[in-house]
Design a protein around this motif. Sequence first.
Motif, PDB file in Angstrom:
ATOM      1  N   THR A   1       0.830  -1.209   0.000  1.00  0.00           N
ATOM      2  CA  THR A   1       0.000   0.000   0.000  1.00  0.00           C
ATOM      3  C   THR A   1       0.862   1.255   0.000  1.00  0.00           C
ATOM      4  OG1 THR A   1      -1.440  -1.311   1.422  1.00  0.00           O
ATOM      5  CG2 THR A   1      -2.040   0.984   1.095  1.00  0.00           C
ATOM      6  N   SER A   2       1.807   1.300   0.930  1.00  0.00           N
ATOM      7  CA  SER A   2       2.653   2.494   0.994  1.00  0.00           C
ATOM      8  C   SER A   2       3.598   2.566  -0.197  1.00  0.00           C
ATOM      9  CB  SER A   2       3.424   2.548   2.308  1.00  0.00           C
ATOM     10  OG  SER A   2       3.696   1.282   2.786  1.00  0.00           O
TER      11      SER A   2
ATOM     12  N   THR B   1       3.399   7.003  -6.613  1.00  0.00           N
ATOM     13  CA  THR B   1       2.632   8.133  -7.170  1.00  0.00           C
ATOM     14  C   THR B   1       3.394   9.438  -6.979  1.00  0.00           C
ATOM     15  OG1 THR B   1       1.408   8.635  -5.124  1.00  0.00           O
ATOM     16  CG2 THR B   1       0.438   6.992  -6.625  1.00  0.00           C
TER      17      THR B   1
ATOM     18  N   VAL C   1      -9.451   7.365  -4.987  1.00  0.00           N
ATOM     19  CA  VAL C   1      -8.590   6.240  -5.376  1.00  0.00           C
ATOM     20  C   VAL C   1      -9.512   5.160  -5.930  1.00  0.00           C
ATOM     21  CG1 VAL C   1      -6.838   4.567  -4.642  1.00  0.00           C
ATOM     22  CG2 VAL C   1      -7.009   6.788  -3.476  1.00  0.00           C
TER      23      VAL C   1
ATOM     24  N   ASP D   1      -0.951   9.739   4.783  1.00  0.00           N
ATOM     25  CA  ASP D   1      -0.266  10.502   3.737  1.00  0.00           C
ATOM     26  C   ASP D   1      -1.031  10.514   2.426  1.00  0.00           C
ATOM     27  OD1 ASP D   1       2.011  11.152   5.292  1.00  0.00           O
ATOM     28  OD2 ASP D   1       2.650   9.071   5.082  1.00  0.00           O
ATOM     29  N   CYS D   2      -2.170   9.854   2.380  1.00  0.00           N
ATOM     30  CA  CYS D   2      -2.941   9.829   1.134  1.00  0.00           C
ATOM     31  C   CYS D   2      -3.955  10.972   1.139  1.00  0.00           C
ATOM     32  CB  CYS D   2      -3.663   8.487   0.983  1.00  0.00           C
ATOM     33  SG  CYS D   2      -4.699   8.453  -0.486  1.00  0.00           S
TER      34      CYS D   2
ATOM     35  N   LEU E   1       1.727   4.362  -2.878  1.00  0.00           N
ATOM     36  CA  LEU E   1       1.662   5.804  -2.613  1.00  0.00           C
ATOM     37  C   LEU E   1       3.004   6.466  -2.914  1.00  0.00           C
ATOM     38  CD1 LEU E   1      -0.277   7.970  -1.707  1.00  0.00           C
ATOM     39  CD2 LEU E   1       0.481   7.617   0.638  1.00  0.00           C
TER      40      LEU E   1
ATOM     41  N   ILE F   1      -5.263   2.042   0.933  1.00  0.00           N
ATOM     42  CA  ILE F   1      -4.540   3.275   0.600  1.00  0.00           C
ATOM     43  C   ILE F   1      -5.323   4.505   1.034  1.00  0.00           C
ATOM     44  CG2 ILE F   1      -5.302   3.827  -1.764  1.00  0.00           C
ATOM     45  CD1 ILE F   1      -2.324   3.942  -2.504  1.00  0.00           C
ATOM     46  N   LYS F   2      -6.641   4.389   0.999  1.00  0.00           N
ATOM     47  CA  LYS F   2      -7.473   5.522   1.421  1.00  0.00           C
ATOM     48  C   LYS F   2      -7.318   5.803   2.919  1.00  0.00           C
ATOM     49  CE  LYS F   2     -11.127   5.062  -2.052  1.00  0.00           C
ATOM     50  NZ  LYS F   2     -12.470   4.505  -2.313  1.00  0.00           N
TER      51      LYS F   2
ATOM     52  N   GLN G   1      -2.199  16.245  -4.548  1.00  0.00           N
ATOM     53  CA  GLN G   1      -3.040  15.046  -4.522  1.00  0.00           C
ATOM     54  C   GLN G   1      -4.522  15.394  -4.424  1.00  0.00           C
ATOM     55  OE1 GLN G   1      -1.743  12.308  -1.462  1.00  0.00           O
ATOM     56  NE2 GLN G   1       0.085  11.718  -2.594  1.00  0.00           N
TER      57      GLN G   1
END
Lengths: 212, 284
Positions: free
Chosen positions: B126-127, B133, B182, B176-177, B130, B171-172, B142
Amino acid sequence: MSLTKAFTETLESGVNQIGQIRILLDPIRLHHIDDSDSASLEIHTDPDDAREIGLYTPEGEYRFTKGELSLPTGWIFHLESIEQLRRTIDLLYPASLGLWNAWKNDTIRVQNLRDKLNRQTGMYRHSRNVSDQGAQDLVKCLCGPTNKCVKKILWKIDEEQPLEDSEASQFNGIVAQGDEANAIPLLCQEACNFFVAQARKKAKEEFEAKPA
Amino acid sequence: MRTDEVNLSCGMEFSPKPNSALLIVGHGSTENPDSSAPYFDHAREIRRRNVFGEVHCCFWKEEPSMREALYMIDANEVYVVPDFISEGYFTRDVIPRELELTGPTTRIHGKTIHYCDPVGIHPSMTSLILRRTVEVAPGVPQKDSTLFIVGHGTGLNKNSTKAIKDQVTLIKTLPDCHFADVLDTYMEEPPFIADWAKLADTPNVVVVPFFIADGLHSYQDIPVMLGFEKEEGLAASQKEIFRRNPYRLQGKTLYYSAAIGTDPMMADVILDQISTFDAKHVAH
């Protein structure tokens, strides 16, 4: 005995060839058997470079079967240890040293073709339908020096049925007429997955050729 | 946001295993030599860190095969990590069959073999997404961007999309997202990546292919579906696909990433998957 130790002892006894590779000790060097003038060769010191070297034929074709008699020339490895030498050879001829050591010690687990095909699932399950003669014909047109592979075939069709005599079934796994006393043979302990894929195609052809 | 500002959970502390071997299992290809490159990259990186006595790769379609792989290994204890993006036919049927595994830990041919989960389902992916991206769209806000994670999708196997749906959910939740949205999208089942412009309400779009290797899907198929490559032929240089960012398409600005499996930090995900296995199955 560890594979590294067994390999070291074998090299010290004078063995200096595997596949299309010449192995030299003191210092450790590795180059193509067709390259005799080492001064003109590109020097590599990182074993991982071997993957790129063995990736394409000199004509630019992808070498997905590493037993193919098409290893490019023009390179030499300057290596510092037997461990590095093992890693380099494992990228050019994957698992070849381990298979050879197990064969030598009689601990290799050979699987005959019928057992290999019968364990397939999914789309390759149909490969088991290939006829015995179809399988024998595939060995002659896929294996051996004139085709895709220069490994010594250890398997049979099944326990009762050996491979028919041919260049492929008789090949000893040592290229360029290398001396058996000084070379490690490339070994095939069971049919590769490329062979299985071709057996599946062959089975389909045989089915479609049957009269309705 | 800079890459180093993303709070990564991957890269957990790893206890070195100098007497064990790591065996990375990949799919491989008889047609595309790029297909197996990431597995060798991951092996090289883990070898460089000197945390395993031995590190090897084996494949379904290339050599060494899974049946050949154990012959290369001196160590008595072997950790097998499927470098696959999802759980499914290969991780549940093919790999256990070929390596003769009967459970999480199997003792066979004089070795103890630990069978870990595939990398794609580990939470540390997941991280990594991120982080990717931020690399592909540096300095792009973002809050004005939609993140698309693209998988293959088949309609035949629900597990093939589960890993991506799980990643989108996770990820949501990351602090930091800050993406406006998403979304999981697919090549061959809805929601289709080809509909990206309709699915995104933001001026910016970041697209991350959820594959291990860069192959025809990420070089050609997805770029055609996004609209910046034509059907016929490959780009003059395949890698150029990832270097020409951003693309201005349909009134939006699109940033396109290489396959997530090509990220150098995949080595951390592999090690994390081993740590997770140990925590779950191996008593110390």
